[in-house]
Design an enzyme around this catalytic site. Structure first.
Site, PDB file in Angstrom:
ATOM      1  CG  ASN A  83      -2.282   0.605   0.930  1.00  0.00           C
ATOM      2  OD1 ASN A  83      -2.347   1.726   0.433  1.00  0.00           O
ATOM      3  ND2 ASN A  83      -3.357  -0.090   1.262  1.00  0.00           N
ATOM      4  CG  HIS A 113      24.149   4.922  11.603  1.00  0.00           C
ATOM      5  ND1 HIS A 113      24.989   5.326  10.595  1.00  0.00           N
ATOM      6  CD2 HIS A 113      22.893   4.933  11.076  1.00  0.00           C
ATOM      7  CE1 HIS A 113      24.282   5.576   9.508  1.00  0.00           C
ATOM      8  NE2 HIS A 113      23.002   5.340   9.769  1.00  0.00           N
ATOM      9  CB  ALA A 167      -1.803  -1.306  13.033  1.00  0.00           C
ATOM     10  CE  LYS A 187       7.734  -7.672  24.954  1.00  0.00           C
ATOM     11  NZ  LYS A 187       7.482  -7.505  26.418  1.00  0.00           N
ATOM     12  NE  ARG A 190      -4.799 -14.835  18.769  1.00  0.00           N
ATOM     13  CZ  ARG A 190      -5.309 -15.203  17.586  1.00  0.00           C
ATOM     14  NH1 ARG A 190      -4.997 -16.386  17.064  1.00  0.00           N
ATOM     15  NH2 ARG A 190      -6.114 -14.391  16.922  1.00  0.00           N
TER      16      ARG A 190
END
Length: 203
Positions: A83, A113, A167, A187, A190
Site C-alpha cells: 500500500n 550506526h 499495526a 512480541k 499467539r
C-alpha cells in the site's frame, strides 16, 4: 564490486562511497519517476520495477509512493503487494517471499550506526576525505505474510511464513512461522490456527 561494497552487503563496516552513490542515486531517481506515474499506467510502472528491484516475481504491485535506497539488493516473490508509502533501506539484502501484503507506511531498515558518537560521526579518513563508517544486517520475510499499517522491521530480523504483524509494530527480533506479533517492540502474542478462520467467508 569492490571490497567496500562487499563489506556493506556482508554487514561489515563500510564507508559510503561514489560506487554506492551511483546505485542509490539511480534508485532514488527511479522511485521519483515511479511516484509521478498514475497507477493506471501499469506498463510504465512495471518497467520501472523491472529496473529498480534486484529480482521480483509475478504480480508485483507497489501503490506508491515508494522510497527505496538501492533496489538492486531487494528481492520480492510472486504476488507482492504494498500500500502507500513503502520505504526500504537495503544496504544489506532484503528478501520478501510469495503472497506478502504490506499496509500503508511500512519501513524495512537494514542499516545500523554505532551508538557511541565518536564511532558514528564523520572523520578524516585515511585518504584525506571526510566520511564515516556504517554497517547493517539483512532482513528476510517469508511467504504469506501480512503487515498492517505503520510496521517497522529493524535490521537483521527474520520473519517466518504465514505471519501477521499488527499495526504500529516495531519488529526488533525474529518472528517464527504462523505468528501474530503486536506492539513496540513487537512480541508474539499467539500462534495463528484454524480457529482464526472467518465464518461465512467465500472460501
Amino acid at each position: 564490486m569492490d571490497k567496500n561494497m562487499k563489506n556493506m552487503l556482508a554487514g561489515k563496516p563500510y564507508i559510503p562511497t561514489k560506487e554506492q552513490g551511483k546505485i542509490s542515486h539511480k534508485a532514488h531517481r527511479l522511485c521519483q519517476e515511479y511516484n509521478a506515474i498514475p497507477d493506471t499506467d501499469k506498463k510504465a510502472r512495471d518497467a520501472i520495477i523491472d529496473e529498480l528491484l534486484g529480482e521480483h516475481g509475478n504480480g508485483t504491485y507497489l501503490q506508491g509512493s515508494i522510497q527505496i535506497d538501492y533496489g538492486v539488493f531487494t528481492e520480492v516473490g510472486d504476488n507482492f503487494y504494498s500500500n502507500f508509502n513503502l520505504t526500504i533501506l537495503d544496504t544489506c539484502p532484503v528478501k520478501i517471499g510469495n503472497n506478502v501484503m504490506f499496509g500503508p507506511n511500512v519501513t524495512l531498515a537494514t542499516p545500523l550506526h554505532p551508538l557511541l558518537p565518536e564511532q558514528r560521526n564523520d572523520r578524516i579518513l585515511a585518504d584525506g576525505t571526510v566520511g564515516h563508517y556504517e554497517y547493517g544486517a539483512p532482513i528476510t520475510i517469508g511467504d504469506n505474510c501480512w503487515f498492517a499499517s505503520n510496521v517497522t522491521v529493524c535490521v537483521g530480523v527474520e520473519i517466518g511464513n504465514n505471519c501477521v504483524i499488527g499495526a504500529g509494530a516495531v519488529v526488533t527480533h525474529n518472528i517464527p512461522d504462523n505468528s501474530l506479533a503486536l506492539g513496540v517492540p513487537a512480541k508474539v502474542v499467539r500462534q495463528l490456527s484454524e480457529s482464526d478462520r472467518i465464518k461465512n467467508w467465500p472460501f
